[in-house]
Design a protein around this motif. Structure first.
Motif, PDB file in Angstrom:
ATOM      1  N   ASP A  33       0.830  -1.207   0.000  1.00 54.14           N
ATOM      2  CA  ASP A  33       0.000   0.000   0.000  1.00 54.14           C
ATOM      3  C   ASP A  33       0.866   1.259   0.000  1.00 54.14           C
ATOM      4  N   SER A  34       1.929   1.243  -0.823  1.00 52.80           N
ATOM      5  CA  SER A  34       2.923   2.320  -0.784  1.00 52.80           C
ATOM      6  C   SER A  34       2.370   3.677  -1.212  1.00 52.80           C
ATOM      7  N   ALA A  35       1.329   3.711  -2.006  1.00 52.40           N
ATOM      8  CA  ALA A  35       0.775   4.998  -2.432  1.00 52.40           C
ATOM      9  C   ALA A  35       0.025   5.691  -1.298  1.00 52.40           C
ATOM     10  N   LEU A  36      -0.667   4.917  -0.485  1.00 50.38           N
ATOM     11  CA  LEU A  36      -1.465   5.511   0.591  1.00 50.38           C
ATOM     12  C   LEU A  36      -0.825   5.365   1.965  1.00 50.38           C
ATOM     13  N   ASP A  37       0.148   4.462   2.067  1.00 50.91           N
ATOM     14  CA  ASP A  37       0.863   4.267   3.329  1.00 50.91           C
ATOM     15  C   ASP A  37       2.350   4.115   3.017  1.00 50.91           C
ATOM     16  N   PRO A  38       3.003   5.196   2.582  1.00 50.06           N
ATOM     17  CA  PRO A  38       4.399   5.123   2.139  1.00 50.06           C
ATOM     18  C   PRO A  38       5.361   4.829   3.286  1.00 50.06           C
ATOM     19  N   LEU A  39       6.520   4.285   2.945  1.00 56.16           N
ATOM     20  CA  LEU A  39       7.548   3.935   3.919  1.00 56.16           C
ATOM     21  C   LEU A  39       8.126   5.171   4.615  1.00 56.16           C
ATOM     22  N   ARG A  40       8.213   6.274   3.919  1.00 57.15           N
ATOM     23  CA  ARG A  40       8.703   7.550   4.454  1.00 57.15           C
ATOM     24  C   ARG A  40      10.178   7.486   4.877  1.00 57.15           C
ATOM     25  N   VAL A  41      11.018   7.040   3.973  1.00 55.49           N
ATOM     26  CA  VAL A  41      12.455   7.032   4.237  1.00 55.49           C
ATOM     27  C   VAL A  41      13.018   8.439   4.091  1.00 55.49           C
ATOM     28  N   LEU A  51       0.973  11.962  -3.973  1.00 51.76           N
ATOM     29  CA  LEU A  51       0.243  11.615  -5.196  1.00 51.76           C
ATOM     30  C   LEU A  51       0.164  12.812  -6.133  1.00 51.76           C
ATOM     31  N   ARG A  52      -0.012  14.001  -5.582  1.00 53.65           N
ATOM     32  CA  ARG A  52      -0.037  15.210  -6.418  1.00 53.65           C
ATOM     33  C   ARG A  52       1.289  15.401  -7.144  1.00 53.65           C
ATOM     34  N   VAL A  53       2.399  15.100  -6.472  1.00 57.42           N
ATOM     35  CA  VAL A  53       3.722  15.204  -7.099  1.00 57.42           C
ATOM     36  C   VAL A  53       3.828  14.197  -8.241  1.00 57.42           C
ATOM     37  N   ARG A  54       3.373  12.982  -8.020  1.00 52.90           N
ATOM     38  CA  ARG A  54       3.415  11.949  -9.070  1.00 52.90           C
ATOM     39  C   ARG A  54       2.541  12.354 -10.254  1.00 52.90           C
ATOM     40  N   ILE A  55       1.384  12.954  -9.964  1.00 51.32           N
ATOM     41  CA  ILE A  55       0.488  13.414 -11.032  1.00 51.32           C
ATOM     42  C   ILE A  55       1.166  14.534 -11.823  1.00 51.32           C
ATOM     43  N   ASP A  56       1.806  15.466 -11.123  1.00 48.78           N
ATOM     44  CA  ASP A  56       2.548  16.527 -11.819  1.00 48.78           C
ATOM     45  C   ASP A  56       3.607  15.933 -12.737  1.00 48.78           C
ATOM     46  N   GLU A  70       6.364   3.966 -21.165  1.00 51.66           N
ATOM     47  CA  GLU A  70       5.251   3.758 -20.242  1.00 51.66           C
ATOM     48  C   GLU A  70       3.945   4.219 -20.882  1.00 51.66           C
ATOM     49  N   ASP A  71       2.858   3.719 -20.360  1.00 47.98           N
ATOM     50  CA  ASP A  71       1.546   4.236 -20.741  1.00 47.98           C
ATOM     51  C   ASP A  71       1.231   5.342 -19.741  1.00 47.98           C
ATOM     52  N   THR A  72       1.726   6.548 -20.019  1.00 47.36           N
ATOM     53  CA  THR A  72       1.603   7.640 -19.053  1.00 47.36           C
ATOM     54  C   THR A  72       0.156   8.052 -18.818  1.00 47.36           C
ATOM     55  N   VAL A  73      -0.691   7.913 -19.810  1.00 46.35           N
ATOM     56  CA  VAL A  73      -2.100   8.267 -19.618  1.00 46.35           C
ATOM     57  C   VAL A  73      -2.754   7.275 -18.650  1.00 46.35           C
ATOM     58  N   LEU A  74      -2.475   5.987 -18.835  1.00 48.58           N
ATOM     59  CA  LEU A  74      -3.012   4.979 -17.912  1.00 48.58           C
ATOM     60  C   LEU A  74      -2.462   5.206 -16.509  1.00 48.58           C
ATOM     61  N   ASP A  75      -1.171   5.494 -16.406  1.00 45.77           N
ATOM     62  CA  ASP A  75      -0.576   5.792 -15.101  1.00 45.77           C
ATOM     63  C   ASP A  75      -1.232   7.013 -14.465  1.00 45.77           C
ATOM     64  N   LEU A  76      -1.468   8.053 -15.266  1.00 45.67           N
ATOM     65  CA  LEU A  76      -2.114   9.255 -14.758  1.00 45.67           C
ATOM     66  C   LEU A  76      -3.507   8.946 -14.227  1.00 45.67           C
ATOM     67  N   LEU A  82      -6.127   6.950  -7.239  1.00 46.55           N
ATOM     68  CA  LEU A  82      -5.510   6.843  -5.915  1.00 46.55           C
ATOM     69  C   LEU A  82      -5.668   8.137  -5.122  1.00 46.55           C
ATOM     70  N   LEU A  83      -5.582   9.273  -5.807  1.00 51.97           N
ATOM     71  CA  LEU A  83      -5.798  10.558  -5.135  1.00 51.97           C
ATOM     72  C   LEU A  83      -7.198  10.624  -4.551  1.00 51.97           C
ATOM     73  N   ARG A  84      -8.187  10.192  -5.336  1.00 56.58           N
ATOM     74  CA  ARG A  84      -9.575  10.175  -4.838  1.00 56.58           C
ATOM     75  C   ARG A  84      -9.703   9.266  -3.615  1.00 56.58           C
ATOM     76  N   VAL A  85      -9.056   8.099  -3.682  1.00 60.30           N
ATOM     77  CA  VAL A  85      -9.103   7.160  -2.552  1.00 60.30           C
ATOM     78  C   VAL A  85      -8.452   7.802  -1.324  1.00 60.30           C
TER      79      VAL A  85
END
Length: 91
Positions: A33-41, A51-56, A70-76, A82-85
């Motif tokens: 669950d790294s997107a919503l519960d990151p390790l924070r190293v 998530l906003r940084v990744r979207i940018d 990559e399929d950047t549109v699919l990733d976006l 994930l941002l909505r979640v």
């Protein structure tokens, strides 16, 4: 509503949404669950900000035409879901 009651366009919408969901579930299984519960190293930013940084970053790649295979549109789309979640968890 059953799939056979859908128009061709509506069915395509359902298929694309399923594709995004399958990608997100597969990545969640692979990376936890790294997107919503990151390790924070290194970063202490909250999940919504991360998530906003990744979207940018994805928007920047799309604007530059630099997909790097990559399929950047699919990733976006995935990051937007994930941002909505993440935002929903904060409510």
């Amino acid at each position: 509503m059953t799939d056979d009651a859908l128009t061709e366009t509506q069915q395509s919408i359902v298929e694309e949404c399923r594709r995004v969901a399958e990608l997100l579930v597969a990545k969640n299984r692979a990376y936890g669950d790294s997107a919503l519960d990151p390790l924070r190293v290194f970063s202490r930013a909250d999940p919504v900000e991360q998530l906003r940084v990744r979207i940018d970053d994805k928007l920047s790649r799309i604007a530059r035409g630099d997909s790097a295979g990559e399929d950047t549109v699919l990733d976006l789309l995935g990051y937007l879901v994930l941002l909505r979640v993440a935002q929903g968890k904060g409510r």
